[in-house]
Design an enzyme around this catalytic site. Sequence first.
Site, PDB file in Angstrom:
ATOM      1  N   GLU A   1      27.375  95.344  22.420  1.00  0.00           N
ATOM      2  CA  GLU A   1      26.457  94.712  23.365  1.00  0.00           C
ATOM      3  C   GLU A   1      26.908  93.275  23.604  1.00  0.00           C
ATOM      4  OE1 GLU A   1      23.530  95.667  24.883  1.00  0.00           O
ATOM      5  OE2 GLU A   1      22.995  97.563  23.905  1.00  0.00           O
ATOM      6  N   THR A   2      27.179  92.957  24.847  1.00  0.00           N
ATOM      7  CA  THR A   2      27.585  91.596  25.205  1.00  0.00           C
ATOM      8  C   THR A   2      26.355  90.788  25.581  1.00  0.00           C
ATOM      9  OG1 THR A   2      29.697  92.426  26.027  1.00  0.00           O
ATOM     10  CG2 THR A   2      29.042  90.213  26.708  1.00  0.00           C
TER      11      THR A   2
END
Length: 447
Positions: A275-276
């Site tokens: 997850e960025t």
Amino acid sequence: MMTALILSALLASTPASPRLSRNDVPGPQALTKLWEQVHAKELPLPPLVRHSHVEKQLKRLRETAPELFQLEVVGQSVEGRALYHVSLGTGPRHVLLWSQMHGDEPTATTALLDFLEYLRTHREEPWVARILSELTLHAVPMINPDGAERYQRRNAQGIDINRDALALQTPEARTLKALRDRLKPFIGFNLHNQSWRHAVGNTGRPASISLLAAAFDEARSDNPGRVLAKKVCAVIRDALEPLAPGQVGRYDDSFEVRAFGDNMTRWGTPSVLIETGPWPSRTPDAPLIQLNFVALATALDALASGKAEKAEVARYESIPENDSTGLVYLMLKGVGLFGADGKPFTADVGISVTRTVRDNGQGPALALVGKVDELGDLRVLGALETVDGSGLFAVPLSATAKEGDTLQLSQPKQHTVQTGQPAELMLLKPLEKASTYRIERIIRFER
């Protein structure tokens, strides 16, 4: 002569500095430099990347290296956009990577395209050649092109594809499930973005990358596949922390019965979720793409070389868990406010920001939409930017205000700041004359 002998003896007794073997993946800093060489500069910023851009890049890869890349259309979106599956490598173990299930989560799509270009242009490097000989890579760089076209989470049916792993009511979900069933990959990479309110634990640091070895049951049990996913996350953590110290978090591993990552793991493809999140800069895209590029390179190298199996699960399990509301974009610290009774008080003001895409008359353009999200004692929250509000008052922005102007506030109770209102504020410095202020700073985001 004696001096030379002493020097020679000292050198002989000094341990040699460790050197990278030609078979080793370059270090994190070196990989960021290599990314700069292969990054597709013709691509717009990730939120503006559309299906046509991805299609063009994939066809270019296929045309320039037909002996390396296989490209097929494995499905169609609701609105008829092609869902592309690109594969390369000759190894017996298959890896599946998919990005942008949510149309407004685009960072890894660009990183994935850049990584494929790196494999094309550096395939003679020993560590790259090892990946291609030990693994067969399969990627679906944009699984929700209709959502990407609108820069929205859901597909054109209004369904969250990542909650459709069981019902399979979306053509995109059916395509991804069928591809997994055909390939039976031994591991998968599920690539997403998370909101900019995510912090690493209670540190107040932005969770620029969050990692998860997806659960496959309510008990969050371990099996060999999930243990491998945890070890891969540990490898990624160690690669990214030098680039983003204190900014790697662990995503909540609660089992979500409808989600693809959880079900992939249950079906036999243990999934690594990347997850960025937020980055402490007004221009966050390049460093976030770099982090994804480094994560992919080091993880795939570790799987190909056997380093992943030797990683310590404890390095994953000790990653601080995300706090999904632990960060704001802008913090006004200790600023004066006016209450509904007109009396002044001191508080912190937290402004959150979301990205959106709007047509500015010349095509799609990025916009930052801000709102006042938190008010009060916010000492437990972090912020990407903090403004010292000591000696200043915050009031809603007036239409004609300019920094340096003076104004009078004869009715302070008409100038209250409340949660939920647009982040359009003025910071005022009181002057000697009663009820007179100078505008020190204007804060304005999109509505």
